[in-house]
Write a protein that holds these residues in place. Structure first.
Motif, mmCIF file in Angstrom:
data_model
loop_
_atom_site.group_PDB
_atom_site.id
_atom_site.type_symbol
_atom_site.label_atom_id
_atom_site.label_comp_id
_atom_site.label_asym_id
_atom_site.label_seq_id
_atom_site.Cartn_x
_atom_site.Cartn_y
_atom_site.Cartn_z
ATOM 1 N N GLN A 135 0.814 -1.216 0.000
ATOM 2 C CA GLN A 135 0.000 0.000 0.000
ATOM 3 C C GLN A 135 0.846 1.264 0.000
ATOM 4 O OE1 GLN A 135 -3.603 -0.409 -0.232
ATOM 5 N NE2 GLN A 135 -2.541 -2.271 -0.855
ATOM 6 N N GLU A 136 2.148 1.130 0.241
ATOM 7 C CA GLU A 136 3.063 2.263 0.153
ATOM 8 C C GLU A 136 4.478 1.730 0.027
ATOM 9 O OE1 GLU A 136 3.509 4.618 3.759
ATOM 10 O OE2 GLU A 136 2.699 2.972 4.953
ATOM 11 N N ARG A 142 4.399 0.729 10.273
ATOM 12 C CA ARG A 142 2.992 1.166 10.312
ATOM 13 C C ARG A 142 2.268 0.964 8.982
ATOM 14 N NH1 ARG A 142 6.404 4.388 12.080
ATOM 15 N NH2 ARG A 142 6.269 5.810 10.293
ATOM 16 N N THR A 143 2.931 0.385 7.995
ATOM 17 C CA THR A 143 2.299 0.138 6.698
ATOM 18 C C THR A 143 1.175 -0.893 6.833
ATOM 19 O OG1 THR A 143 4.346 0.636 5.505
ATOM 20 C CG2 THR A 143 2.706 -0.690 4.346
ATOM 21 N N LEU A 144 0.052 -0.631 6.168
ATOM 22 C CA LEU A 144 -1.084 -1.556 6.187
ATOM 23 C C LEU A 144 -0.663 -2.925 5.655
ATOM 24 C CD1 LEU A 144 -4.192 -2.002 6.532
ATOM 25 C CD2 LEU A 144 -4.405 -1.325 4.129
ATOM 26 N N LEU A 145 -1.045 -3.974 6.349
ATOM 27 C CA LEU A 145 -0.728 -5.339 5.933
ATOM 28 C C LEU A 145 -1.809 -5.856 4.992
ATOM 29 C CD1 LEU A 145 0.403 -6.781 9.412
ATOM 30 C CD2 LEU A 145 1.774 -5.593 7.666
ATOM 31 N N TRP A 146 -1.391 -6.433 3.859
ATOM 32 C CA TRP A 146 -2.331 -6.949 2.853
ATOM 33 C C TRP A 146 -1.736 -8.227 2.268
ATOM 34 C CZ3 TRP A 146 -5.903 -3.112 0.105
ATOM 35 C CH2 TRP A 146 -6.830 -3.770 -0.708
ATOM 36 N N PRO A 147 -1.726 -9.309 3.022
ATOM 37 C CA PRO A 147 -1.033 -10.529 2.586
ATOM 38 C C PRO A 147 -1.669 -11.150 1.356
ATOM 39 C CG PRO A 147 -2.372 -10.975 4.529
ATOM 40 C CD PRO A 147 -2.387 -9.487 4.328
ATOM 41 N N THR A 287 6.486 -6.195 -5.623
ATOM 42 C CA THR A 287 7.642 -5.432 -5.164
ATOM 43 C C THR A 287 7.617 -5.274 -3.653
ATOM 44 O OG1 THR A 287 7.669 -4.150 -7.227
ATOM 45 C CG2 THR A 287 8.917 -3.257 -5.369
ATOM 46 N N LEU A 288 8.750 -5.569 -3.017
ATOM 47 C CA LEU A 288 8.912 -5.345 -1.591
ATOM 48 C C LEU A 288 10.227 -4.610 -1.371
ATOM 49 C CD1 LEU A 288 7.882 -8.832 -0.118
ATOM 50 C CD2 LEU A 288 6.565 -6.719 0.022
#
Length: 327
Positions: A135-136, A142-147, A287-288
């Protein structure tokens, strides 16, 4: 002499962490699953000073016995079904071990410590796969987790359960959100080791081609030996917290292929690499890249091995192993 108990001690992180703790004068214990575990001999040969206990993250009673027999000051929960691609094939087992196993270990520690929940400091191996559909960029604590995989979902469960036990019971429980970290000890099913092993064998004429999935996925790759130091540093802090551990650089699988093949003198790898849809993920993480500024500022941690150095280290190790196999 401080005492540490490590679950997942047979994996690359467990081996490097045990070596680090032994060098620091720890009495190190490991939990190993099954009496005939094929990796037991590896641990015993590399780490003869480590005492092993039979245990299973799906069996709380066995974890309580391991805690009783080792009496640790620190617990490092590294055990998991950690191969992301496999987690789609067996989502239930992945959930039982990688998600519920964290709850079982936390509960075992809570029951073992009784009225003094801070007596044992607890580390949970969280993962950058929790960010999934990012998400960013870059990703931070603090980045939103979206597995995007059963593995990632399981890691999110374990991550939040660790926070919950810290807040509910006052446990000194920290999570390390580790981005991809590799080494010559990485299992051959993981893409980086799959590449380094194949490149060595192609160079020596032992293999003709390398079959791959998505070549455009980008990751933040570091060296596992650096990352286990961050685990230890987290448990030396007065206050437990969560930290992203990463290099802050992103590289594609094509970049990894470029460096690996170039290391053995092959400038153009395209004749040796074939893509196969079977190796594509049902839901890809494109991308990570991590922001480890908090770890730098609070823990004083930073990586020491660069991406090109990591690739060269892995290829050299696999060249040596392949040559040894000829003897």
């Amino acid at each position: 002499m401080p005492t540490a108990l490590i679950t997942g001690i047979t994996g690359q992180d467990g081996l490097y962490l045990a070596e680090l703790l032994l060098a620091k004068g720890y009495d190190v214990h490991g939990v190993i699953r099954g009496q005939n575990n094929p990796k037991r001999e590896l641990v015993e040969s590399l780490l003869p000073d480590v005492r092993l206990h039979h245990g299973d993250l799906t069996d709380t009673s066995s974890l309580l016995r391991a805690l009783r027999d080792s009496a640790p000051d620190e617990v490092y929960n590294l055990g998991a079904v950690s191969f992301v691609a496999y987690s789609w094939e067996n989502a239930q087992l992945t959930t039982d071990v990688t998600a519920k196993g964290v709850l079982n270990m936390l509960e075992a520690v809570r029951l073992h410590t009784g009225d003094d929940p801070t007596h044992i400091r607890f580390y949970q191996a969280s993962s950058s796969e929790m960010f999934g559909k990012v998400q960013e960029t870059p990703q931070h604590e603090r980045t939103l987790l979206w597995p995007r995989s059963p593995y990632g979902v399981s890691k999110v469960f374990g991550h939040y359960m660790t926070i919950n036990y810290r807040e509910s019971y006052g446990m000194h429980a920290s999570s390390g959100i580790l981005f991809n970290h590799e080494s010559p000890r990485r299992g051959p099913e993981f893409v980086t080791r799959k590449i380094s092993r194949a490149v060595a064998r192609i160079k020596l004429g032992m293999q003709d081609e390398l079959v791959m999935g998505n070549l455009d996925a980008e990751r933040d790759w570091g060296y596992a030996g650096d990352y286990v130091e961050a685990m230890w540093l987290m448990l030396q802090q007065e206050v437990a917290d969560d930290y992203v551990i990463a290099t802050g650089e992103t590289h594609s699988i094509r970049d990894f292929l470029d460096l690996a093949f170039a290391h053995v003198g092959i400038a153009d790898w395209t004749p040796y690499v074939r893509q196969d849809p079977r190796f594509m993920r049902p839901a890809e993480v494109d991308t990570l890249v991590g922001d480890a500024s908090k770890a730098r500022e609070v823990l004083g941690w930073k990586p020491s091995v660069t991406f090109p150095e990591l690739v060269a280290l892995m290829v050299e190790a696999d060249l040596a192993a392949a040559r040894e196999g000829w003897k």
